[in-house]
Design a protein around this motif. Structure first.
Motif, mmCIF file in Angstrom:
data_model
loop_
_atom_site.group_PDB
_atom_site.id
_atom_site.type_symbol
_atom_site.label_atom_id
_atom_site.label_comp_id
_atom_site.label_asym_id
_atom_site.label_seq_id
_atom_site.Cartn_x
_atom_site.Cartn_y
_atom_site.Cartn_z
ATOM 1 N N MET A 99 58.765 -20.617 4.224
ATOM 2 C CA MET A 99 57.320 -20.748 4.431
ATOM 3 C C MET A 99 56.515 -19.847 3.494
ATOM 4 S SD MET A 99 56.911 -23.004 6.731
ATOM 5 C CE MET A 99 55.178 -22.719 7.099
ATOM 6 N N LEU A 100 57.212 -19.069 2.655
ATOM 7 C CA LEU A 100 56.529 -18.078 1.823
ATOM 8 C C LEU A 100 55.511 -18.709 0.876
ATOM 9 C CD1 LEU A 100 56.352 -15.094 1.025
ATOM 10 C CD2 LEU A 100 58.202 -15.498 -0.618
ATOM 11 N N VAL A 101 55.909 -19.759 0.188
ATOM 12 C CA VAL A 101 55.013 -20.369 -0.801
ATOM 13 C C VAL A 101 53.746 -20.928 -0.149
ATOM 14 C CG1 VAL A 101 54.756 -22.225 -2.496
ATOM 15 C CG2 VAL A 101 56.832 -20.819 -2.477
ATOM 16 N N PRO A 102 53.861 -21.802 0.856
ATOM 17 C CA PRO A 102 52.614 -22.314 1.462
ATOM 18 C C PRO A 102 51.776 -21.223 2.117
ATOM 19 C CG PRO A 102 54.551 -22.998 2.735
ATOM 20 C CD PRO A 102 55.052 -22.437 1.451
ATOM 21 N N PHE A 103 52.429 -20.212 2.701
ATOM 22 C CA PHE A 103 51.682 -19.118 3.331
ATOM 23 C C PHE A 103 50.857 -18.370 2.292
ATOM 24 C CE2 PHE A 103 50.994 -14.827 4.805
ATOM 25 C CZ PHE A 103 50.715 -14.961 6.157
ATOM 26 N N CYS A 104 51.474 -18.017 1.169
ATOM 27 C CA CYS A 104 50.767 -17.264 0.127
ATOM 28 C C CYS A 104 49.643 -18.082 -0.495
ATOM 29 C CB CYS A 104 51.742 -16.803 -0.949
ATOM 30 S SG CYS A 104 52.864 -15.481 -0.424
ATOM 31 N N LYS A 105 49.877 -19.378 -0.650
ATOM 32 C CA LYS A 105 48.828 -20.229 -1.216
ATOM 33 C C LYS A 105 47.625 -20.308 -0.285
ATOM 34 C CE LYS A 105 51.683 -23.112 -4.223
ATOM 35 N NZ LYS A 105 52.192 -24.489 -4.505
ATOM 36 N N GLU A 106 47.885 -20.273 1.021
ATOM 37 C CA GLU A 106 46.792 -20.367 1.985
ATOM 38 C C GLU A 106 46.071 -19.044 2.198
ATOM 39 O OE1 GLU A 106 45.962 -21.475 6.714
ATOM 40 O OE2 GLU A 106 47.936 -21.847 5.825
ATOM 41 N N HIS A 107 46.854 -17.958 2.329
ATOM 42 C CA HIS A 107 46.267 -16.673 2.728
ATOM 43 C C HIS A 107 46.047 -15.695 1.562
ATOM 44 C CE1 HIS A 107 46.666 -17.647 6.983
ATOM 45 N NE2 HIS A 107 47.884 -18.105 6.718
ATOM 46 N N GLN A 108 46.654 -15.950 0.426
ATOM 47 C CA GLN A 108 46.463 -15.162 -0.797
ATOM 48 C C GLN A 108 46.638 -13.646 -0.589
ATOM 49 O OE1 GLN A 108 42.597 -16.462 -2.243
ATOM 50 N NE2 GLN A 108 43.493 -18.264 -3.186
ATOM 51 N N PRO A 109 47.808 -13.221 -0.137
ATOM 52 C CA PRO A 109 48.062 -11.778 -0.022
ATOM 53 C C PRO A 109 48.102 -11.127 -1.398
ATOM 54 C CG PRO A 109 50.088 -13.005 0.287
ATOM 55 C CD PRO A 109 48.987 -14.023 0.253
ATOM 56 N N LEU A 110 47.805 -9.847 -1.423
ATOM 57 C CA LEU A 110 47.765 -9.099 -2.683
ATOM 58 C C LEU A 110 48.993 -8.214 -2.865
ATOM 59 C CD1 LEU A 110 45.932 -8.274 -5.142
ATOM 60 C CD2 LEU A 110 45.127 -6.386 -3.712
ATOM 61 N N VAL A 111 49.573 -7.770 -1.737
ATOM 62 C CA VAL A 111 50.654 -6.782 -1.750
ATOM 63 C C VAL A 111 51.865 -7.322 -0.996
ATOM 64 C CG1 VAL A 111 51.305 -4.417 -1.122
ATOM 65 C CG2 VAL A 111 48.937 -4.931 -1.776
ATOM 66 N N LYS A 149 41.853 -2.549 3.283
ATOM 67 C CA LYS A 149 42.553 -3.574 4.070
ATOM 68 C C LYS A 149 43.085 -4.710 3.199
ATOM 69 C CE LYS A 149 41.551 -1.297 7.813
ATOM 70 N NZ LYS A 149 40.942 -0.136 7.169
ATOM 71 N N HIS A 150 43.883 -4.349 2.189
ATOM 72 C CA HIS A 150 44.495 -5.346 1.318
ATOM 73 C C HIS A 150 45.488 -6.204 2.109
ATOM 74 C CE1 HIS A 150 42.725 -3.409 -2.132
ATOM 75 N NE2 HIS A 150 43.362 -2.280 -1.908
ATOM 76 N N LYS A 151 45.406 -7.510 1.939
ATOM 77 C CA LYS A 151 46.327 -8.412 2.624
ATOM 78 C C LYS A 151 47.755 -8.166 2.131
ATOM 79 C CE LYS A 151 43.077 -12.222 3.436
ATOM 80 N NZ LYS A 151 42.808 -13.656 3.169
ATOM 81 N N THR A 152 48.656 -7.980 3.079
ATOM 82 C CA THR A 152 50.025 -7.564 2.755
ATOM 83 C C THR A 152 51.039 -8.402 3.516
ATOM 84 O OG1 THR A 152 49.249 -5.290 2.408
ATOM 85 C CG2 THR A 152 51.610 -5.585 2.766
ATOM 86 N N VAL A 184 55.162 -12.833 -7.819
ATOM 87 C CA VAL A 184 54.210 -12.614 -8.916
ATOM 88 C C VAL A 184 53.540 -13.936 -9.285
ATOM 89 C CG1 VAL A 184 53.991 -11.995 -11.357
ATOM 90 C CG2 VAL A 184 55.337 -10.555 -9.820
ATOM 91 N N GLU A 185 54.321 -15.011 -9.302
ATOM 92 C CA GLU A 185 53.752 -16.332 -9.572
ATOM 93 C C GLU A 185 52.733 -16.727 -8.509
ATOM 94 O OE1 GLU A 185 56.725 -19.297 -9.975
ATOM 95 O OE2 GLU A 185 57.725 -18.332 -11.678
ATOM 96 N N LEU A 186 52.966 -16.249 -7.279
ATOM 97 C CA LEU A 186 52.084 -16.595 -6.162
ATOM 98 C C LEU A 186 50.859 -15.683 -6.071
ATOM 99 C CD1 LEU A 186 54.798 -17.317 -3.446
ATOM 100 C CD2 LEU A 186 53.256 -18.985 -4.505
ATOM 101 N N GLY A 187 50.741 -14.732 -7.000
ATOM 102 C CA GLY A 187 49.542 -13.902 -7.053
ATOM 103 C C GLY A 187 49.682 -12.492 -6.517
#
Length: 220
Positions: free
Chosen positions: A137-149, A84-87, A167-170
């Motif tokens: 909203m992509l940057v704040p969303f990724c910083k909060e939820h840390q998706p992998l894929v 269940k990788h966050k996507t 890639v910068e966002l993880g």
């Protein structure tokens, strides 16, 4: 069973097919199957099946074959279907909507948690139970939820900028429906490319080969 670090990509690409066939066997109530019986169903040789599975330690027993439920579970573990990788999905156009609506992410090891779009007419609508968010909203969303894929269903000319940011966002892996070549700028990132046009051209080649072969046979 532990996965070998030297397993070839060709073997890995056959594992989902084993998983699907074993799912059908489970649904049919079949408890065990020999490599020969499995080979006749899948169109592979029994030797190929044994070699593939032996890459992961082997699962059969001499004179018994394979326990269907156990082998299905073991291959599922190897493929990571329970992770269940966050996507996230970028692009909610026709292709993105089709991918989101018809792909069973949860059964394949992924959890779709966010959908992003630049088209203002799409923003705010629901897709697969998720509210389509603005790409802003992509940057704040990724910083909060840390998706992998990340799944990319966006135009090629947008793919490089988006991938650099992701890639910068993880983001560590991409399911890439664009024609952008990630190997150019991100050689260390895991990418599974899906080129529908390439697949269709390969089908065209194979159809042509079949027709030409039949034509030659008829002349003889």
């Amino acid at each position: 069973m532990a996965k070998s670090q030297s397993v070839s990509l060709s073997v890995i690409r056959r594992l989902p097919r084993y998983y699907r066939f074993l799912s059908d066997l489970k649904a049919a109530g079949i408890l065990r199957i020999s490599s020969r019986e499995l080979s006749s169903r899948m169109g592979l040789t029994a030797s190929q099946i044994r070699q593939d599975l032996n890459c992961f330690g082997g699962f059969g027993q001499q004179g018994y074959g394979y326990n269907v439920e156990q082998l299905h579970a073991e291959i599922g573990n190897i493929l990571g279907v329970g992770k269940k990788h966050k996507t996230i999905l970028l692009g909610a156009g026709n292709l993105g909507k089709a991918v989101a609506a018809h792909m069973d992410f949860e059964a394949k090891g992924f959890d779709l948690i966010g959908v992003f779009e630049t088209d203002k007419q799409m923003i705010g609508k629901n897709l697969r139970g998720l509210k389509i968010l603005s790409s802003e909203m992509l940057v704040p969303f990724c910083k909060e939820h840390q998706p992998l894929v990340a799944i990319l269903c966006i135009p090629k000319d947008s793919a490089r900028k988006a991938s650099d940011l992701l890639v910068e966002l993880g983001i560590k892996a991409f399911w890439n429906f664009t024609h952008y070549d990630f190997a150019v700028s991100h050689p260390g990132i895991v990418v599974e490319n899906v080129h529908l046009g390439d697949s269709l051209m390969i089908l065209s080649y194979r159809v042509n080969e079949t027709l030409e072969g039949n034509s030659t046979d008829n002349k003889e």
